[in-house]
Enzyme design. Structure first.
Site, PDB file in Angstrom:
ATOM      1  N   SER A 126     -52.035  34.857   3.308  1.00 57.77           N
ATOM      2  CA  SER A 126     -50.893  35.310   4.105  1.00 57.77           C
ATOM      3  C   SER A 126     -49.764  35.821   3.221  1.00 57.77           C
ATOM      4  O   SER A 126     -49.542  35.321   2.114  1.00 57.77           O
ATOM      5  CB  SER A 126     -50.372  34.143   4.951  1.00 57.77           C
ATOM      6  N   TYR A 151     -46.759  26.003   6.100  1.00 54.12           N
ATOM      7  CA  TYR A 151     -47.831  26.981   6.310  1.00 54.12           C
ATOM      8  C   TYR A 151     -48.076  27.787   5.046  1.00 54.12           C
ATOM      9  O   TYR A 151     -49.223  27.943   4.596  1.00 54.12           O
ATOM     10  CB  TYR A 151     -47.462  27.915   7.471  1.00 54.12           C
TER      11      TYR A 151
END
Length: 316
Positions: A126, A151
């Site tokens: 990501s 995250y």
């Protein structure tokens, strides 16, 4: 979301596809079930009566299930690991869930791949790993060891553990840093889906900050192209950005949605959210060089297509 588009493209080019999905309730399970139905219909259309698509509903951390799958379908030449818990803000509320799903899940997939002699592993990372980078373009060469959300931390941890498996066992691994993916069948929790849905219905949208924050929104078809190119090109160990290479501010984004929906947004301005980064902008030169990757869909065109999908799916 991304997985269903990748699977559709693989079926379309004639690949046999095996899917493992725990079908969690992070968002409406009916949306996920519909995505699986679309894939089943595609498989039946391409090869009626043949088993070119197999779907297992289960957790990749269930080692008994996964060993059974790998043994039944052996040999499996490559693995495309897209399973993860997504979302910056929810990870702040429940970080251990993200460690379990992302770090443990990825480690297990690497372990299975090594044990069953998989020749290429492609993993979804990501752009969140870049944190509060101030670079004009985010490059894979940057130091990304100061993530600003659980995250992002789990995604960076997955990149590191995948290098360890490459170092110890010679496993070929490519990590793809996705930059804010959107498009038809998108995740309902993400801004493109929420804004289009709410502005169409005349419902209030929330704008965090003054609208100057910027994201490198990347249309799902471009991401799928990059994923397939990574599956087809084996590298010992790589990290590659997949993005558009151009940011769009939140204010510009809302304006485009208003234009293609044909309605003004009812905007409520709130304070910026903890864990959000001010902007993202991908340097995709490495992916261009190693994969032949090129983003082809502008953000305006992507919003036009996504609004069109909304209208077709849910009515004008």
């Amino acid at each position: 979301f991304i997985g269903s588009h990748v699977a559709h493209a693989l079926l379309d080019r004639g690949d046999e596809v095996i899917i493992v999905d725990e079908m969690n309730d992070y968002y409406d399970v009916r949306v996920k079930e519909n995505n699986l139905k679309l894939l089943r219909d595609k498989a039946d259309e391409i090869a009626p009566g043949k088993d070119i698509l197999t779907i297992y509903k289960g957790d990749i951390n269930n080692q008994t299930l996964m060993h059974t799958i790998f043994e039944h379908h052996h040999p499996i030449p490559w693995v495309c690991h897209l399973a993860a818990r997504a979302g910056v803000r929810p990870s702040i509320q429940d970080p251990l869930l993200y460690v379990q799903a992302n770090v443990r899940g990825t480690t297990n997939m690497l372990q299975y791949s090594n044990e069953y002699n998989v020749t290429n592993v492609v993993i979804a990372s990501s752009s969140s790993v870049y944190g509060e980078s101030t670079s004009t373009y985010f490059s894979e060469a940057e130091d990304v060891n100061m993530p600003v959300s659980p995250y992002a931390s789990t995604k960076r941890a997955c990149e590191l553990i995948s290098y360890t498996y490459h170092h110890l066992y010679g496993l070929n691994v490519t990590n793809l840093r996705f930059f804010t993916v959107y498009g038809p069948r998108g995740r309902p929790d993400m801004a493109p889906y929420k804004f289009i849905d709410r502005i169409r219905r005349g419902v209030e949208i929330q704008k965090f900050g003054n609208g100057s924050t910027s994201r490198d929104y990347t249309y799902v078809d471009d991401i799928v192209d990059g994923v397939l190119r990574s599956i087809d090109r084996t590298y010992p160990y790589e990290i590659l950005n997949l993005g558009k290479g151009k940011g769009t501010t939140l204010n510009e984004f809302i304006g485009l949605v208003e234009r293609y929906v044909g309605r003004k947004a009812n905007v409520k301005v709130l304070e910026e959210q903890m864990g959000d980064v001010p902007f993202t902008n991908a340097d995709v030169s490495k992916a261009e060089r190693l994969l032949g990757y090129e983003s082809r869909v502008t953000f305006e065109e992507g919003i036009r297509r996504t609004v069109g999908w909304f209208n077709e799916t849910f009515g004008e």
